[in-house]
Enzyme design. Structure first.
Site, PDB file in Angstrom:
ATOM      1  CD  GLU A 177      62.515  48.505  32.750  1.00  0.00           C
ATOM      2  OE1 GLU A 177      63.268  49.402  32.364  1.00  0.00           O
ATOM      3  OE2 GLU A 177      61.532  48.101  32.107  1.00  0.00           O
ATOM      4  N   PRO A 178      63.381  47.136  38.475  1.00  0.00           N
ATOM      5  CG  PRO A 178      64.639  46.773  40.405  1.00  0.00           C
ATOM      6  CD  PRO A 178      64.773  47.083  38.950  1.00  0.00           C
ATOM      7  NE  ARG A 191      54.657  43.539  42.551  1.00  0.00           N
ATOM      8  CZ  ARG A 191      53.379  43.827  42.296  1.00  0.00           C
ATOM      9  NH1 ARG A 191      52.556  44.093  43.269  1.00  0.00           N
ATOM     10  NH2 ARG A 191      52.937  43.831  41.043  1.00  0.00           N
ATOM     11  NE  ARG A 210      49.225  45.748  44.027  1.00  0.00           N
ATOM     12  CZ  ARG A 210      49.298  44.485  44.408  1.00  0.00           C
ATOM     13  NH1 ARG A 210      49.106  44.163  45.683  1.00  0.00           N
ATOM     14  NH2 ARG A 210      49.555  43.535  43.547  1.00  0.00           N
ATOM     15  CB  CYS A 244      29.572  54.363  48.702  1.00  0.00           C
ATOM     16  SG  CYS A 244      29.290  55.374  50.129  1.00  0.00           S
ATOM     17  CE1 TYR A 293      53.373  49.549  39.740  1.00  0.00           C
ATOM     18  CE2 TYR A 293      54.031  47.679  41.095  1.00  0.00           C
ATOM     19  CZ  TYR A 293      54.227  48.483  39.991  1.00  0.00           C
ATOM     20  OH  TYR A 293      55.276  48.236  39.146  1.00  0.00           O
TER      21      TYR A 293
HETATM   22  N1  LLP Z   1      59.271  47.741  33.660  1.00  0.00           N
HETATM   23  C1  LLP Z   1      58.139  47.788  32.945  1.00  0.00           C
HETATM   24  C2  LLP Z   1      58.209  48.027  31.507  1.00  0.00           C
HETATM   25  C3  LLP Z   1      56.905  47.603  33.584  1.00  0.00           C
HETATM   26  O1  LLP Z   1      55.781  47.631  32.867  1.00  0.00           O
HETATM   27  C4  LLP Z   1      56.868  47.381  34.974  1.00  0.00           C
HETATM   28  C5  LLP Z   1      55.595  47.222  35.677  1.00  0.00           C
HETATM   29  C6  LLP Z   1      58.080  47.374  35.687  1.00  0.00           C
HETATM   30  C7  LLP Z   1      59.277  47.539  34.979  1.00  0.00           C
HETATM   31  C8  LLP Z   1      58.148  47.159  37.162  1.00  0.00           C
HETATM   32  O2  LLP Z   1      57.681  45.916  37.510  1.00  0.00           O
HETATM   33  P1  LLP Z   1      57.782  45.442  39.047  1.00  0.00           P
HETATM   34  O3  LLP Z   1      59.242  45.266  39.375  1.00  0.00           O
HETATM   35  O4  LLP Z   1      57.158  46.506  39.879  1.00  0.00           O
HETATM   36  O5  LLP Z   1      57.050  44.173  39.083  1.00  0.00           O
HETATM   37  N2  LLP Z   1      49.668  47.825  39.289  1.00  0.00           N
HETATM   38  C9  LLP Z   1      50.061  46.438  39.327  1.00  0.00           C
HETATM   39  C10 LLP Z   1      51.449  46.254  38.779  1.00  0.00           C
HETATM   40  C11 LLP Z   1      51.589  46.728  37.365  1.00  0.00           C
HETATM   41  C12 LLP Z   1      53.001  46.590  36.846  1.00  0.00           C
HETATM   42  C13 LLP Z   1      53.182  47.391  35.623  1.00  0.00           C
HETATM   43  N3  LLP Z   1      54.490  47.348  35.080  1.00  0.00           N
HETATM   44  C14 LLP Z   1      49.982  45.923  40.757  1.00  0.00           C
HETATM   45  O6  LLP Z   1      49.607  46.670  41.648  1.00  0.00           O
HETATM   46  O7  LLP Z   1      50.258  44.743  40.999  1.00  0.00           O
END
Ligand code: LLP
Length: 471
Positions: A318-319, A321, A358, A389, A418
């Site tokens: 489950e990607p 980002r 971020r 601000c 994000y």
């Molecule tokens: N699956 C689960 C259970 C997750 O908690 C997450 C991300 C993903 C998949 C997706 O992960 P990714 O492929 O996007 O790395 N707001 C933070 C990132 C928080 C990620 C939360 N969970 C940021 O801006 O870096």
């Protein structure tokens, strides 16, 4: 027609980076600084999806999220085809919609054959309204409400169960509704990785998932709950990860959980390894390609199943980002400047922490370009500041940019993940619009908030209404 600007050439020289589609090479979107269709027009403007970014901001205003359809679809295909190539069993790629949940993005990933990971009733609604198949939606979260669980049961999606309270509540709802609920169990794998502390989830001191030492008790409980159909196990290690080792190890850890379930007579058929593949925000970032990541995950699961003599489960990942992040840039207009001689030049833009939280939240570093003067020499070092601000509202510290003037269109790359999903109305700033670009066409996918939108949820009690002054 398309040329390489100094901004891009300097990047190319320093790290053999060439983001432009003129190359026939297979590019992994997560390894590029810009969307795959990024180019420079003859009048030295940045274009994305064959749309001139300067025209886009004139038409749609700033700040503006510009999402490139081709880059998003390419990333989806690389994941999906990677699994088809490297995994001899069934597989399904889910889009982690927390990265950017909106109907258009959910519709594109669905069209590309992906399922969707949701973490709230809001994300679930967005996915279903966008046409996602219910049995390809997986509902995550460490504190789903009873209402959210009831909604999941009604919709018929899979639930990724995080804890005992949820497991028991779900069992009760399923019994009341006379339904069998398909679920996965989220377990903390106890695998360390190197990323920002806030986005590490796989180590044992994490708020997510069952501890591995709880798993036998959970299986024992499930044996007595025929309305809960446990299909498999899930783990997620963390986010913005460049190492492959954690995912090499994960297959073995998870296969062990399947073996344990067998002892309780539960034949698990799904294994979800989460997301986490990092992307290149600056030249300093060097993530593995989507292909390499997928190959590593598949090899790990195949080897672990062979070692444990298990049939190959349906393999899910489950990607978030790495699918959506590289596909978007955010365009801003330059406003005021403050020069502190010998110290720093602040150049302010018309957005900031409300559209991209971020940098202030994780000290994330981004790369900027000037979309209306792509060939100007990068001979200044400036700090790009937001308009909020708050002293910490800095988008990029010490960015190499040309001399900037008011009205220039500064564009920050890698903002698909994000950013919109974590945007806020801090300082009562309306959230930006988003456009989808493809083949020279741009269409609105998120309407810009208006000032009136900002007041929509406010309630002013009768007693507080402004009195009409009598003259
Ligand atoms: N699956 C689960 C259970 C997750 O908690 C997450 C991300 C993903 C998949 C997706 O992960 P990714 O492929 O996007 O790395 N707001 C933070 C990132 C928080 C990620 C939360 N969970 C940021 O801006 O870096």
């Amino acid at each position: 027609m398309v040329s390489t600007s100094p901004a891009l050439a300097s990047t190319a020289d320093s790290c053999q980076y060439l983001p432009f589609v003129n190359s026939e090479a297979v590019l992994s979107p997560n390894q590029q600084l810009l969307p795959l269709t990024a180019a420079v027009t003859p009048d030295a403007h940045l274009s994305v999806g064959s749309c001139d970014v300067v025209d886009l901001v004139e038409r749609f205003g700033t700040p503006l999220y510009i999402l490139d359809d081709h880059t998003l679809r390419t990333a989806c295909r690389q994941y999906r085809q990677g699994f088809e190539r490297h995994y001899p069993g069934e597989s399904l790629v889910l889009y982690a919609s927390k990265a950017w949940s909106c109907m258009a993005v959910c519709a594109i990933v669905t069209d590309e054959g992906l399922g969707i990971d949701v973490v709230s009733a809001g994300e679930l609604l967005t996915a279903t309204e966008a046409g996602a198949d219910r049995d390809r939606i997986y509902f995550h979260g460490n504190n789903k409400s009873a209402e959210e669980l009831a909604l999941a049961v009604e919709v018929g999606c899979r639930v990724v169960v995080d804890n005992w309270l949820e497991l028991k509540t779900l069992g009760e709802i399923a019994t009341q509704e006379g339904k069998t609920v398909p679920l996965l169990l989220r377990v903390t794998p106890g695998i360390e990785c190197h990323t920002h502390d806030y986005i590490r989830t796989g180590h044992l001191d994490s708020k997510f998932g069952f501890d591995p030492d709880q798993i036998e008790a959970v299986f024992e409980f499930l044996v007595g709950q025929p309305q809960l159909n446990c299909l498999g196990v899930h783990a997620h290690i963390g986010s913005q990860i460049f190492e492959l080792n954690p995912h090499t190890d994960l297959g073995g850890v998870m296969a062990q959980w399947i073996v344990t379930a067998q002892r309780y007579g539960l034949p698990l058929t799904e294994l979800d390894v989460g997301g986490g593949l990092g992307i290149r925000y600056t030249e300093a970032d060097d993530p593995p390609s989507i292909e390499t990541w997928v190959k590593t995950v598949c090899a790990s699961v195949v080897a672990a199943c062979k070692a444990q003599n298990l049939p190959l489960p349906r393999l899910l990942c489950e990607p978030g980002r790495s699918l959506i992040g590289p596909a978007c840039v955010t365009a801003y207009r330059v406003g005021s400047q403050k020069v502190i001689p010998g110290l720093r030049t602040y150049v302010s833009v018309d957005g900031g922490m409300s559209d991209n939280p971020r940098p202030i939240t994780y000290q994330s570093v981004y790369r900027a370009l000037v979309a209306n003067r792509m060939t100007a020499p990068l001979d200044k070092t400036v700090t790009l500041a937001g308009k909020h601000c708050e002293s910490g509202d800095i988008l990029i510290k010490d960015a190499a940019l040309p001399e900037l003037k008011s009205g220039d269109v500064v564009t920050i790359a890698g903002t698909g993940a994000y950013n919109y999903s974590m945007a806020s109305n801090y300082n009562r700033v309306p959230r930006p619009a988003a456009v989808l670009v493809s083949g020279g066409n741009a269409c609105l996918i998120i309407r810009r908030e208006t000032l009136v939108d900002l007041l929509r949820q406010d309630c002013l009690p009768e007693t507080l209404r402004p009195k009409v002054k009598s003259t």
